[in-house]
Design a protein around this motif. Structure first.
Motif, PDB file in Angstrom:
ATOM      1  N   LEU A  61       0.826  -1.202   0.000  1.00  0.00           N
ATOM      2  CA  LEU A  61       0.000   0.000   0.000  1.00  0.00           C
ATOM      3  C   LEU A  61       0.864   1.256   0.000  1.00  0.00           C
ATOM      4  CD1 LEU A  61      -2.855   1.147   0.088  1.00  0.00           C
ATOM      5  CD2 LEU A  61      -2.745   1.067   2.582  1.00  0.00           C
ATOM      6  N   THR A  62       2.009   1.217   0.671  1.00  0.00           N
ATOM      7  CA  THR A  62       2.916   2.370   0.663  1.00  0.00           C
ATOM      8  C   THR A  62       3.413   2.668  -0.745  1.00  0.00           C
ATOM      9  OG1 THR A  62       3.649   1.910   2.934  1.00  0.00           O
ATOM     10  CG2 THR A  62       5.093   3.267   1.563  1.00  0.00           C
ATOM     11  N   MET A  63       3.857   1.641  -1.454  1.00  0.00           N
ATOM     12  CA  MET A  63       4.353   1.842  -2.816  1.00  0.00           C
ATOM     13  C   MET A  63       3.224   2.241  -3.758  1.00  0.00           C
ATOM     14  SD  MET A  63       7.468   1.513  -2.305  1.00  0.00           S
ATOM     15  CE  MET A  63       7.927   1.798  -4.012  1.00  0.00           C
ATOM     16  N   LEU A  64       2.030   1.703  -3.542  1.00  0.00           N
ATOM     17  CA  LEU A  64       0.887   2.089  -4.372  1.00  0.00           C
ATOM     18  C   LEU A  64       0.564   3.565  -4.189  1.00  0.00           C
ATOM     19  CD1 LEU A  64      -1.481   1.312  -6.244  1.00  0.00           C
ATOM     20  CD2 LEU A  64      -2.775   0.701  -4.188  1.00  0.00           C
ATOM     21  N   THR A  65       0.571   4.028  -2.941  1.00  0.00           N
ATOM     22  CA  THR A  65       0.305   5.442  -2.670  1.00  0.00           C
ATOM     23  C   THR A  65       1.378   6.326  -3.295  1.00  0.00           C
ATOM     24  OG1 THR A  65      -0.743   4.842  -0.573  1.00  0.00           O
ATOM     25  CG2 THR A  65      -0.097   7.140  -0.860  1.00  0.00           C
ATOM     26  N   LYS A  66       2.639   5.939  -3.131  1.00  0.00           N
ATOM     27  CA  LYS A  66       3.737   6.727  -3.705  1.00  0.00           C
ATOM     28  C   LYS A  66       3.610   6.837  -5.215  1.00  0.00           C
ATOM     29  CE  LYS A  66       8.652   6.648  -4.683  1.00  0.00           C
ATOM     30  NZ  LYS A  66       9.923   5.887  -4.626  1.00  0.00           N
ATOM     31  N   ASN A  67       3.405   5.713  -5.890  1.00  0.00           N
ATOM     32  CA  ASN A  67       3.332   5.722  -7.346  1.00  0.00           C
ATOM     33  C   ASN A  67       2.121   6.498  -7.847  1.00  0.00           C
ATOM     34  OD1 ASN A  67       5.650   4.146  -7.507  1.00  0.00           O
ATOM     35  ND2 ASN A  67       4.507   2.225  -7.479  1.00  0.00           N
ATOM     36  N   SER A  68       1.008   6.423  -7.118  1.00  0.00           N
ATOM     37  CA  SER A  68      -0.191   7.169  -7.513  1.00  0.00           C
ATOM     38  C   SER A  68       0.052   8.670  -7.420  1.00  0.00           C
ATOM     39  CB  SER A  68      -1.372   6.778  -6.623  1.00  0.00           C
ATOM     40  OG  SER A  68      -1.685   5.406  -6.757  1.00  0.00           O
TER      41      SER A  68
ATOM     42  N   LEU B 245      -0.932  19.737  -2.912  1.00  0.00           N
ATOM     43  CA  LEU B 245      -0.786  18.314  -2.614  1.00  0.00           C
ATOM     44  C   LEU B 245      -2.079  17.713  -2.097  1.00  0.00           C
ATOM     45  CD1 LEU B 245       1.345  16.021  -2.559  1.00  0.00           C
ATOM     46  CD2 LEU B 245       1.807  16.650  -0.190  1.00  0.00           C
ATOM     47  N   TYR B 246      -2.689  18.372  -1.117  1.00  0.00           N
ATOM     48  CA  TYR B 246      -3.857  17.785  -0.461  1.00  0.00           C
ATOM     49  C   TYR B 246      -5.186  18.285  -1.028  1.00  0.00           C
ATOM     50  CZ  TYR B 246      -0.528  16.097   2.981  1.00  0.00           C
ATOM     51  OH  TYR B 246       0.515  15.457   3.591  1.00  0.00           O
ATOM     52  N   GLY B 247      -5.176  19.423  -1.690  1.00  0.00           N
ATOM     53  CA  GLY B 247      -6.414  19.938  -2.247  1.00  0.00           C
ATOM     54  C   GLY B 247      -6.685  19.494  -3.664  1.00  0.00           C
ATOM     55  N   HIS B 248      -5.630  19.143  -4.407  1.00  0.00           N
ATOM     56  CA  HIS B 248      -5.802  18.770  -5.814  1.00  0.00           C
ATOM     57  C   HIS B 248      -5.307  17.347  -6.100  1.00  0.00           C
ATOM     58  CE1 HIS B 248      -6.922  22.871  -7.175  1.00  0.00           C
ATOM     59  NE2 HIS B 248      -6.121  23.274  -6.192  1.00  0.00           N
ATOM     60  N   ILE B 249      -4.061  17.069  -5.689  1.00  0.00           N
ATOM     61  CA  ILE B 249      -3.485  15.762  -6.015  1.00  0.00           C
ATOM     62  C   ILE B 249      -4.119  14.642  -5.196  1.00  0.00           C
ATOM     63  CG2 ILE B 249      -1.348  14.417  -6.033  1.00  0.00           C
ATOM     64  CD1 ILE B 249       0.191  17.003  -6.428  1.00  0.00           C
ATOM     65  N   PHE B 250      -4.360  14.914  -3.915  1.00  0.00           N
ATOM     66  CA  PHE B 250      -4.812  13.867  -2.990  1.00  0.00           C
ATOM     67  C   PHE B 250      -6.090  13.200  -3.481  1.00  0.00           C
ATOM     68  CE2 PHE B 250      -7.125  12.360   0.741  1.00  0.00           C
ATOM     69  CZ  PHE B 250      -6.150  11.621   1.389  1.00  0.00           C
ATOM     70  N   ARG B 251      -7.065  13.994  -3.912  1.00  0.00           N
ATOM     71  CA  ARG B 251      -8.363  13.446  -4.305  1.00  0.00           C
ATOM     72  C   ARG B 251      -8.235  12.480  -5.472  1.00  0.00           C
ATOM     73  NH1 ARG B 251     -12.940  17.625  -5.982  1.00  0.00           N
ATOM     74  NH2 ARG B 251     -11.445  17.968  -7.674  1.00  0.00           N
ATOM     75  N   ASN B 252      -7.396  12.820  -6.448  1.00  0.00           N
ATOM     76  CA  ASN B 252      -7.246  11.956  -7.622  1.00  0.00           C
ATOM     77  C   ASN B 252      -6.340  10.763  -7.352  1.00  0.00           C
ATOM     78  OD1 ASN B 252      -8.831  13.616  -9.415  1.00  0.00           O
ATOM     79  ND2 ASN B 252      -7.126  15.066  -9.421  1.00  0.00           N
ATOM     80  N   ALA B 253      -5.279  10.993  -6.584  1.00  0.00           N
ATOM     81  CA  ALA B 253      -4.327   9.908  -6.334  1.00  0.00           C
ATOM     82  C   ALA B 253      -4.892   8.849  -5.406  1.00  0.00           C
ATOM     83  CB  ALA B 253      -3.027  10.483  -5.754  1.00  0.00           C
ATOM     84  N   MET B 254      -5.826   9.238  -4.529  1.00  0.00           N
ATOM     85  CA  MET B 254      -6.334   8.298  -3.533  1.00  0.00           C
ATOM     86  C   MET B 254      -7.408   7.369  -4.087  1.00  0.00           C
ATOM     87  SD  MET B 254      -4.651   8.501  -0.839  1.00  0.00           S
ATOM     88  CE  MET B 254      -5.698   7.493   0.181  1.00  0.00           C
ATOM     89  N   LEU B 255      -7.877   7.602  -5.294  1.00  0.00           N
ATOM     90  CA  LEU B 255      -8.939   6.758  -5.840  1.00  0.00           C
ATOM     91  C   LEU B 255      -8.505   5.304  -5.927  1.00  0.00           C
ATOM     92  CD1 LEU B 255     -10.391   9.036  -8.658  1.00  0.00           C
ATOM     93  CD2 LEU B 255     -11.420   8.464  -6.458  1.00  0.00           C
ATOM     94  N   ILE B 256      -7.316   5.050  -6.455  1.00  0.00           N
ATOM     95  CA  ILE B 256      -6.855   3.673  -6.609  1.00  0.00           C
ATOM     96  C   ILE B 256      -6.560   3.044  -5.249  1.00  0.00           C
ATOM     97  CG2 ILE B 256      -4.411   4.291  -6.858  1.00  0.00           C
ATOM     98  CD1 ILE B 256      -4.208   2.080  -8.957  1.00  0.00           C
TER      99      ILE B 256
END
Length: 373
Positions: free
Chosen positions: A250-257, A281-292
């Motif tokens: 899960l750590t590597m998945l989060t990093k790569n996302s 980071l948290y207002g724009h990237i977080f929402r899209n990266a956390m989907l997977i």
């Protein structure tokens, strides 16, 4: 969204039916059914399901285990279709078949099983002399404790660590944490469990944590704060073993996302407008990266709850659902086996639905109703 949830709930019915049909057909061809298991118990050749792990090799002494209560009748000994039945009276074998319901055709047994399962009547265990529902209720708290705490800690550790690694990609922090992640991913969690037992549970060094059970024998006599402390005192080692073995992927998945999203045009645009890095980071990237990452939550929870924790339950003598299902498969205890399968399937489908709802919560732009099903 409500219409989508209703459709998903309705799809649980045919999915459950299909899984039960497939598994029922498969077990009909599996050797060593409950009749053979009963014969081995009568002849004294049965061993516990966990004997290969514990090395005991003793007969089944599980509390509540029962020897089939059928009468032996004298008579001429004939050949039998069951392995190990040589020397037993055919009438006795017929009594065993009747006891376990194998005197009926397979399709009749399946129809009766489905009718009972529709009202959550799983019948009685073949070898424990208890109702399957009671067994599941007794074992579920242990597995839920392991699954919930492990999943919670894995996500609380992996997501911040993965984000930190993504913003420091290639730096010293990323390199040494990657080494730790690789070690955690390469070594199975049961080996970590054995190491923890040796180091901290009186194996060879320290005797800080208890080795067996989820609570102490005098748990009922403790105060409420004492019960809470006793519970966590017993759960620290098994949860630690599961977390160490489960946070790496899960750590590597989060990093790569996050790395994938950081290089996209909308991030460059947000930075060019002068937004702070934390807001980007948290207002724009977080929402899209956390989907997977959210998509993997249901499977991660179910995996930890019912499969990943099985060896941990054996090592720390935690009598949970994973161990119950494993023993049911080995002993061919069909009511327990199909009952736990039924519960596992329902929980898995519900967790999948929760994952889809979480998709919509994280990113309201995702509309499942707009997709054609």
């Amino acid at each position: 969204m409500l219409a989508y949830i209703i459709r998903r709930l309705l799809l649980i019915i045919p999915t459950l039916f299909g899984i039960m049909v497939i598994n029922f057909v498969v077990v009909q061809f599996a050797p060593g059914g409950p009749v053979e298991q009963a014969i081995s118990k009568i002849q004294g050749t049965a061993v516990e399901a966990t004997a290969r792990v514990s090395g005991s090799g003793q007969a089944d002494t599980t509390p509540g285990a029962q020897t089939p209560r059928v009468g032996t009748a004298g008579g001429v000994v004939a050949a039998s279709k069951y392995r190990g039945a040589r020397g037993l009276d055919p009438e006795f074998i017929k009594d065993l078949e009747k006891l376990y319901g194998f005197d009926k055709p397979a399709h009749i047994r399946f129809i009766e099983m489905i009718k009972k399962y529709a009202v959550f009547d799983f019948g009685d265990s073949f070898f424990r002399d208890r109702k399957v529902v009671d067994l599941v209720i007794d074992k579920m708290p242990v597995s839920i404790s392991l699954g919930l705490w492990t999943t919670l800690l894995v996500y609380l550790i992996s997501i911040p660590l993965g984000i930190a690694k993504s913003v420091r990609d290639g730096e010293g922090f990323d390199i040494w944490t990657s080494f730790v992640v690789i070690i955690g991913n390469a070594i199975p969690n049961f080996l970590f469990a054995i190491l923890l037992v040796v180091l901290f549970a009186g194996g060879s060094f320290l005797d800080i944590f208890p080795l067996r059970g989820i609570t102490s024998p005098n748990w009922d006599e403790l105060s409420i704060p004492g019960k809470v402390l006793d519970y966590f005192h017993h759960m620290i080692l098994p949860i630690t073993a599961l977390v160490i073995g489960g946070f790496a992927s899960l750590t590597m998945l989060t990093k790569n996302s996050f790395i994938e999203e950081i290089n996209k045009q909308y991030v460059v645009t947000a930075r060019s407008k002068g937004l702070e890095e934390k807001r980007v980071l948290y207002g724009h990237i977080f929402r899209n990266a956390m989907l997977i990452v959210i998509a993997g939550f249901p499977s991660a929870f179910i995996g930890i709850l019912f499969t990943g924790a099985m060896l941990i339950e054996i090592i720390f003598s935690l009598d949970g659902m994973g161990l119950l299902a494993f023993e049911a498969v080995i002993n061919r205890d069909y009511p327990v086996m199909f009952g736990t399968l039924y519960v596992f399937t329902i929980l898995g489908l519900i967790m999948g639905l929760i994952g889809d709802i979480a998709y919509h919560v994280v990113d309201p732009r995702i509309d499942f109703e707009a997709k054609e099903v």
